[in-house]
Design an enzyme around this catalytic site. Structure first.
Site, PDB file in Angstrom:
ATOM      1  N   GLU A 349       0.837  -1.203   0.000  1.00 27.04           N
ATOM      2  CA  GLU A 349       0.000   0.000   0.000  1.00 27.04           C
ATOM      3  C   GLU A 349       0.869   1.248   0.000  1.00 27.04           C
ATOM      4  O   GLU A 349       1.742   1.409   0.866  1.00 27.04           O
ATOM      5  CB  GLU A 349      -0.907   0.040   1.239  1.00 27.04           C
ATOM      6  N   CYS A 350       0.628   2.134  -0.949  1.00 26.35           N
ATOM      7  CA  CYS A 350       1.215   3.472  -1.010  1.00 26.35           C
ATOM      8  C   CYS A 350       2.743   3.404  -0.926  1.00 26.35           C
ATOM      9  O   CYS A 350       3.403   3.179  -1.925  1.00 26.35           O
ATOM     10  CB  CYS A 350       0.623   4.362   0.081  1.00 26.35           C
ATOM     11  N   GLY A 351       3.328   3.582   0.248  1.00 27.19           N
ATOM     12  CA  GLY A 351       4.781   3.483   0.349  1.00 27.19           C
ATOM     13  C   GLY A 351       5.294   2.135  -0.107  1.00 27.19           C
ATOM     14  O   GLY A 351       6.360   2.036  -0.733  1.00 27.19           O
ATOM     15  N   LEU A 353       3.907   0.306  -2.388  1.00 26.05           N
ATOM     16  CA  LEU A 353       3.805   0.376  -3.844  1.00 26.05           C
ATOM     17  C   LEU A 353       5.063   1.005  -4.433  1.00 26.05           C
ATOM     18  O   LEU A 353       5.639   0.499  -5.406  1.00 26.05           O
ATOM     19  CB  LEU A 353       2.566   1.194  -4.216  1.00 26.05           C
ATOM     20  N   SER A 441      -1.013  -0.832  -4.585  1.00 27.66           N
ATOM     21  CA  SER A 441      -1.909   0.289  -4.856  1.00 27.66           C
ATOM     22  C   SER A 441      -1.585   1.463  -3.945  1.00 27.66           C
ATOM     23  O   SER A 441      -1.027   1.292  -2.854  1.00 27.66           O
ATOM     24  CB  SER A 441      -3.361  -0.150  -4.622  1.00 27.66           C
TER      25      SER A 441
END
Length: 462
Positions: A349-351, A353, A441
């Site tokens: 997730e985010c970081g 990704l 994502s």
């Protein structure tokens, strides 16, 4: 500061009276974090068993709360988990006295969420918890006008019980006297007056405060300073009395073992350390309830994945602040790439990704995703109603979730075989990547709102 053992924590929760208070403000930047963190530390110093909560999807304030309270900071976000889970999740983390820090202004929440209280607002959560509210007001630049401000907040939605005010950044004893008169005219008691103190500033960056883990000993000193000034300046007895005026909170307590079924006992590596700090406490609790054996890996320092790892969780954080160090750990980057290429379940997730991308601001990373990341001047922020674009290690195709984006980086391309579809003001969006076992994502989801995704992930690992 030590945290209670699981047994001690369960015992304290069983005796909890559900005493609770929400710390809110008319707007962002008024001093909620200083007051909430300081209250936790000051009450704990007096021997009160305190529990911290934060309204909304914020990952940073709970880190400071954890230092002050000696137990995990937890989030309460009805948009991400549903209204019906707020009280059960609160009971799960509650203690003798719980302090809930709000988000933005008291009535600010998801835009376009109806004619009632804005979804996800501090007022919304206060109403779901039937909790009294204490307003923190930055008093700089005002005196008698405080009466009008307090009158408006007190009367706008009477079902949200504003029980008192803490004055912040008060300039002088005379200034305090005038402000107290104004609050009295509005019918609200002043519960404390905090003088202006520049030494309470905590370093910030593009997404808010520096995380407590990164700030290290300076974070501890900052929490101690907040604790000291709140202990000197706020009527702790009055705050405790207000918290204990909240009625009992009936209903069930959230229990991760009732949300998921055991799926075997695979080893699941979870990234941690300074670069990966954005994770909800309930995520690991659900992974363990589903049978996973958790092994923490620090991508800044560890050169190998944990022995026997069958799955990998890469939560959010600030990898952009540590890109050179992450890139320098070539051994782990190669191992993560091989792990993903072999089809193992990977949840990023985010970081996380960003860490899987080919590079971040020119620094080579894992190369699992055929995309490059860079910092941008644009902040991407907001809730998303998303639909799973494909079957993955987490979701069945067509699953609907509520998530949240919060980043200043750009990934090019933004999607391969996408993880999600959603609509925005710019039209239909494709976002993220699903490839073999990888689900990556920008979208943050709260596992307590999607426990089936955790069960599915552990099952794939097993």
């Amino acid at each position: 500061m030590t945290e209670p053992s699981p047994a001690e924590g369960a015992a304290s929760r069983s005796k909890a009276s559900h005493a609770r208070v929400v710390i809110a403000a008319p707007a962002s930047g008024q001093g909620k974090t200083t007051v909430a963190t300081g209250l936790l530390g000051a009450l704990r110093r007096r021997g009160t068993d305190v529990a911290p909560f934060k309204v909304g999807p914020d990952y940073i304030d709970p880190g400071y709360h954890r230092i002050a309270a000696g137990r995990p900071g937890r989030n309460l976000d009805p948009v991400l988990v549903g209204e019906e889970r707020i009280a059960p999740l609160f009971r799960h983390g509650a203690a003798e006295l719980s302090v809930v820090e709000g988000v933005m202004g008291l009535f600010d929440g998801r835009i376009g969420s109806g004619d009632g209280l804005a979804a996800g607002s501090t007022a919304h959560v206060a109403q779901l918890l039937d909790a009294p509210v204490v307003l923190v007001v930055d008093a700089r630049g005002q005196s008698h006008s405080l009466a009008a401000l307090l009158h408006g907040f007190r009367g706008y939605r009477p079902e949200v019980r504003v029980a008192g005010v803490i004055l912040n950044r008060v300039g002088s004893p005379r200034h305090e006297e005038v402000l107290r008169d104004a609050a009295d005219a509005a019918g609200l008691p002043v519960l404390g007056a905090i003088p202006r103190a520049d030494d309470l500033a905590v370093p910030s960056r593009h997404l808010g405060l520096v995380t407590a883990v990164e700030h290290g000993t300076d974070a501890v000193r900052a929490v101690e300073a907040m604790t000291e000034i709140v202990a000197r300046s706020v009527d702790l007895d009055a705050i405790a009395q207000i918290a204990r005026s909240a009625p009992e909170l009936p209903g069930p307590t959230w229990n991760p073992r009732e949300e998921v079924a055991p799926q075997g006992s695979p080893v699941v590596a979870v990234a941690g350390g300074r670069a990966f700090t954005f994770a909800y406490a309930e995520h690991v609790e659900l992974l363990e309830a589903a049978g996973a054996r958790i092994a923490v890996v620090d991508p800044l320092n560890d050169e190998r994945l944990p022995e026997g790892a069958a799955g990998l969780v890469l939560p959010g954080g600030f990898p952009e602040q540590h890109a050179a160090e992450l890139s320098a750990n070539t051994a782990l980057r190669r191992e993560v790439a091989a792990f993903a290429a072999g089809g193992a379940p990977v949840h990023a997730e985010c970081g996380g990704l960003l860490y899987l991308s080919r590079e971040l601001d020119g620094h080579p990373l894992c190369g699992v995703l055929d995309a490059r990341a860079r910092m941008s001047s644009r902040l991407t922020l907001g809730y998303r109603d998303a639909v799973a674009a494909a079957d993955s290690a987490l979701f069945a195709e067509g699953s609907r979730v509520s998530g949240h984006e919060f980043h200043r980086t750009v990934l090019e391309p933004a999607a391969g075989a996408p993880a999600w579809f959603w609509r925005s003001g710019e039209g239909p969006q494709r976002e993220g990547f699903v490839d073999r076992g990888v689900h990556a994502s920008y979208l943050h989801t709260h596992p307590a709102g999607q426990p089936g995704s955790v069960e599915r992930f552990v099952a794939r690992c097993a």
